[in-house]
Design a protein around this motif. Sequence first.
Motif, PDB file in Angstrom:
ATOM      1  N   UNK A   1      23.541 -13.766  -1.245  1.00  0.00           N
ATOM      2  CA  UNK A   1      24.673 -13.925  -2.038  1.00  0.00           C
ATOM      3  C   UNK A   1      25.512 -12.658  -1.800  1.00  0.00           C
ATOM      4  N   UNK A   2      24.921 -11.442  -1.936  1.00  0.00           N
ATOM      5  CA  UNK A   2      25.445 -10.249  -1.882  1.00  0.00           C
ATOM      6  C   UNK A   2      25.934  -9.749  -0.540  1.00  0.00           C
ATOM      7  N   UNK A   3      25.454 -10.140   0.421  1.00  0.00           N
ATOM      8  CA  UNK A   3      25.706  -9.810   1.828  1.00  0.00           C
ATOM      9  C   UNK A   3      26.266 -10.857   2.869  1.00  0.00           C
ATOM     10  N   UNK A   4      26.206 -11.989   2.221  1.00  0.00           N
ATOM     11  CA  UNK A   4      26.775 -13.513   2.757  1.00  0.00           C
ATOM     12  C   UNK A   4      27.926 -14.093   2.162  1.00  0.00           C
ATOM     13  N   UNK A   5      27.310 -14.407   0.775  1.00  0.00           N
ATOM     14  CA  UNK A   5      28.400 -15.378   0.061  1.00  0.00           C
ATOM     15  C   UNK A   5      29.526 -14.708  -0.612  1.00  0.00           C
ATOM     16  N   UNK A   6      29.204 -13.704  -1.186  1.00  0.00           N
ATOM     17  CA  UNK A   6      29.931 -12.794  -2.073  1.00  0.00           C
ATOM     18  C   UNK A   6      31.091 -12.268  -1.023  1.00  0.00           C
ATOM     19  N   UNK A   7      30.778 -11.680   0.023  1.00  0.00           N
ATOM     20  CA  UNK A   7      31.995 -11.282   0.890  1.00  0.00           C
ATOM     21  C   UNK A   7      32.918 -12.217   1.119  1.00  0.00           C
ATOM     22  N   UNK A   8      32.263 -13.422   1.700  1.00  0.00           N
ATOM     23  CA  UNK A   8      33.006 -14.508   1.892  1.00  0.00           C
ATOM     24  C   UNK A   8      33.955 -15.189   0.824  1.00  0.00           C
ATOM     25  N   UNK A   9      33.339 -15.154  -0.239  1.00  0.00           N
ATOM     26  CA  UNK A   9      34.196 -15.589  -1.306  1.00  0.00           C
ATOM     27  C   UNK A   9      35.479 -14.608  -1.535  1.00  0.00           C
ATOM     28  N   UNK A  10      34.940 -13.222  -1.937  1.00  0.00           N
ATOM     29  CA  UNK A  10      35.937 -12.358  -1.962  1.00  0.00           C
ATOM     30  C   UNK A  10      37.222 -12.224  -0.753  1.00  0.00           C
ATOM     31  N   UNK A  11      36.707 -12.550   0.259  1.00  0.00           N
ATOM     32  CA  UNK A  11      37.590 -12.630   1.481  1.00  0.00           C
ATOM     33  C   UNK A  11      38.611 -13.848   1.291  1.00  0.00           C
ATOM     34  N   UNK A  12      37.815 -15.093   0.886  1.00  0.00           N
ATOM     35  CA  UNK A  12      38.814 -16.084   0.716  1.00  0.00           C
ATOM     36  C   UNK A  12      39.659 -16.103  -0.428  1.00  0.00           C
TER      37      UNK A  12
END
Length: 561
Positions: A245-256
């Motif tokens: 979550x913190x290394x993949x999903x969250x950065x992707x969500x924040x980026x989107x």
Amino acid sequence: MVLNKPDDYKKGLESPYGDEKPPTTVGVVGDPEARSKDVFAQLTDLDNGFQCLLDKVKHDMQASKDAMLFLRKRAAIEEEYGKQMVKLAQSMSDSFDKAHPRSGTYGDAWTAFLKVHETIGEQRLRFSSDVTEVADDLQLLVKDTEKGRKQVKDVGSKHEKQLTDADLTLEKCKQKYEMHSEEWERAILQKNNDPLHVPKKGLFKNNKTQAQLNKMEEEARVKATMADQNYRQQLQQTNASRQEYFQAHLPKILSSLKDVGDECSVALRYQLARYAYIFEQALTADGLALDNDDGLGLRSLTEKIDKDADLADFIKSYSSRGNSRTYNKSDIPYKEYSMSVTALTVLNPNPVFGVDLNTLMDRDREEVPHILTKCAEAVETYGLNSVGLYRLSGVNTQIQKLRAAFDRDCRGVNLMSEEYISDINNITSVLKLWFRELPDPLFPRSTYQHFLSAAKIEDERMRVLGLHTVINDLPDAHYATLKYLMGHLDKVQQKQRYNKMGSANLATIFGLTLMGNESGVAGNGSIDSQDSERLAETQWQVKVVQTILENYRLIFEPDEP
């Protein structure tokens, strides 16, 4: 929900500057990519960075909504203005064409004048349409941003829920592991006859055999071992989910989400710049309509009006109509109605306007006319602090009403009543009117040139002495009236701090009023030269009054201090 980040993830986001502080925002203003990375790092380090960015995008959407509402209202205003302008210009043009079919240079200029306004109205309608397009694009932007924000929010909420569920499952496994471990520990102690965990003898004495205790301990060990394995397995899964979550999903969500916000901000700025350009173009078009090199601007059109040519054309067209009449060109004599003596006595028993000062003195047995004393006393009681005293005019209807009252019964007029003191300018105006209508001015015509000659003396002391000599030769009625008036004006100028009326201002007001115009330039030379001489005489008239007023106590030697 606030999610704690694993230590490994925090280590992966450590500053590349080590213990040193990163460059400030000012240092990366020229590098958008570095600034974007800095902002992204701040968001990922923030425990509620996802919610922070959601709120920021929401604020951007609201800003776009506000801009959209403003532009819609602005477009509506411009549309109404344009429609009314076109309607007004067309209706006025049609009316003028019907009423003035042959109108000369003015008609041509006026028709083109109205056409310019019709053009401006049409340009405003186009401007309104362009602004409406910008508002529509902003509305689409708001919808797209809201849709994108919702999609990212749903994805983020889904991953947060998964992480939360994993934490809850891990907590349950942990509790189960601790419970079975505690039971195993208790069984071990009972097996080894620990007095703290062995039941006391008596009613609840321990009747279990050693074999039974061994079996209980074995069963508890198996359960604890299975719980431990489940707990370790769930812990590994939960930590893996958190790392993911913190290394993949969250950065992707924040980026989107940041992309959605950036797109909204950039599009909003573009639409506002587009509106500014449209606005500038509209103003430029209006300016070209108002003034251009083709001679069709408003100022150029007005310069094409030739009043003399229009008059000649109108007379020519009028004479061609055949509506000629023969008039007796001799002057028609005035025939005054002869009113009876009785009626004149009733209407005007003791008039004060238009009556010579000497006649008033002989008739009323008073050195100073009553109208002057009454007006001066009212002004000194209620108006000395009034700004612009004697400079500002009253209401004409009230002035004429007060004049009629003085002419009917001067002694009976009560200027101290609320009706008159409510506007002190009415009283000062009627007093100036009385002075102007004197048959022979306060400075008699016979002494007019003597006063001007004295005023032209350059030496101050000799000028005062010369005016003093001329004043002493005045008739008694004129002398007494002048002395009283100058004493009153001296009180006015003493309050110039409040009423802004010093000796120069008062002299300008009373110069021509008190001296009249006994100029001998009429009929001599050109009109321009006559005007110049009259202006020069006016200046000397003001000089006479100002000198007398400034030296009032020296000339008249009043009794009061």
